[in-house]
Design an enzyme around this catalytic site. Structure first.
Site, PDB file in Angstrom:
ATOM      1  N   TYR A 161       2.977  14.552  -9.923  1.00  0.00           N
ATOM      2  CA  TYR A 161       2.368  14.022  -8.689  1.00  0.00           C
ATOM      3  C   TYR A 161       1.293  12.990  -9.031  1.00  0.00           C
ATOM      4  O   TYR A 161       0.989  12.106  -8.239  1.00  0.00           O
ATOM      5  CB  TYR A 161       1.803  15.166  -7.845  1.00  0.00           C
ATOM      6  CG  TYR A 161       1.624  14.818  -6.388  1.00  0.00           C
ATOM      7  CD1 TYR A 161       2.671  14.263  -5.652  1.00  0.00           C
ATOM      8  CD2 TYR A 161       0.412  15.027  -5.743  1.00  0.00           C
ATOM      9  CE1 TYR A 161       2.511  13.943  -4.321  1.00  0.00           C
ATOM     10  CE2 TYR A 161       0.244  14.715  -4.407  1.00  0.00           C
ATOM     11  CZ  TYR A 161       1.294  14.168  -3.698  1.00  0.00           C
ATOM     12  OH  TYR A 161       1.136  13.841  -2.365  1.00  0.00           O
ATOM     13  N   LYS A 168      -4.688  12.313  -2.310  1.00  0.00           N
ATOM     14  CA  LYS A 168      -4.499  13.239  -1.187  1.00  0.00           C
ATOM     15  C   LYS A 168      -5.694  14.184  -1.048  1.00  0.00           C
ATOM     16  O   LYS A 168      -6.033  14.607   0.066  1.00  0.00           O
ATOM     17  CB  LYS A 168      -3.209  14.041  -1.360  1.00  0.00           C
ATOM     18  CG  LYS A 168      -1.939  13.208  -1.214  1.00  0.00           C
ATOM     19  CD  LYS A 168      -1.746  12.684   0.200  1.00  0.00           C
ATOM     20  CE  LYS A 168      -0.373  12.070   0.365  1.00  0.00           C
ATOM     21  NZ  LYS A 168      -0.129  11.559   1.726  1.00  0.00           N
TER      22      LYS A 168
END
Length: 260
Positions: A161, A168
């Site tokens: 990720y 995020k």
């Protein structure tokens, strides 16, 4: 509390949905859910290349507003809200489902992420939500709801990720601070954290199929969620039934986040 039946709770609500790329997009699931509950939609598309994929969906959902929006281009975000103000004069809900990072920075690991790539990812994926909230708030004259799409990788390390994890995490923190600032105006703000879904954006992650299979195996409900699960959860949060909820990250992942 509203005395309307559930299927009419959002009748006449004005909803802006940003981030539809195709019929597999989380944003499309949100738009479809809001429309099924009676809302009127404003839908955006990234650019002319994306328009042929989004326009039929907007037509299907009877959206009176279909507008271009690349948040990295000066003036485009402001133009969207000007069109909404001119057409409706108000706004009740915003769904921000926009995220992007340069491919090399996304796939090369955080340690080797360039400063420029990090800044671009943060601007498109996080700060654009703050800018959106600033423009939406004056139109939410009777209160409203703002939603931003996050992911489990904001709080726990998810292999591959990479840079999107810190981005995020910043998005979720921004949503909490916006919830605090906008609460007195009756505007509620939620980061939404769906489980892994087969979307075009997710396809840019290395070994994403392995992540999908692992989530399906670990989910207490025994299966992956879909875009309509996300959409109806957001729609619920926008109704009077959730009027005292704000600033909380809602996981829509079949319970994957609770499993060690």
């Amino acid at each position: 509390m509203s005395d309307k039946p559930p299927e009419q709770l959002l009748t006449g609500a004005k909803v802006l949905v940003c981030g539809i790329a195709n019929e597999h997009s989380i944003a499309y699931g949100c738009a479809k859910a809001f429309r099924e509950l009676g809302a009127d939609l404003a839908i955006t598309y990234l650019n002319e290349k994306a328009r042929p994929h989004v326009e039929p969906l907007a037509r299907q959902l009877q959206a009176p507003l279909l507008l271009p929006l690349d948040v990295s281009q000066p003036g485009e975000l402001e133009a969207v809200f000007e069109a909404i103000d001119k057409t409706w004069g108000r706004l009740d809900v915003v769904v921000h489902s926009i995220a992007w990072a340069p491919k090399d920075d996304l796939q090369g690991g955080l340690l080797h992420c360039s400063a420029e790539g990090f800044a671009k990812a943060m601007d498109v994926s996080c700060h654009s939500f703050i800018r959106m909230a600033r423009l939406a708030a004056p139109l939410m004259k009777d209160g409203g709801s703002l939603f931003a799409m996050s992911y489990y990788g904001a709080n726990k390390v998810v292999p591959n990720y990479n840079v999107m994890g810190p981005v995020k995490a910043a998005l979720e923190a921004a949503a909490r601070y916006l919830a605090h600032e906008l609460g007195p105006r009756g505007i509620r703000v939620h980061p939404i954290s769906p489980g892994p879904l087969k979307t075009r954006a997710a396809s840019g992650l290395k070994d994403f199929d392995l992540l999908l299979n692992d989530a399906a195996r670990r989910a207490p409900v025994g299966e992956l969620v879909d875009i309509m699960d996300v959409g109806f959860s957001c729609a619920f949060l926008a109704t009077p039934y959730a009027r005292r909820l704000t600033g909380q990250t809602l996981y829509i992942d079949g319970g994957v986040n609770i499993v060690a």
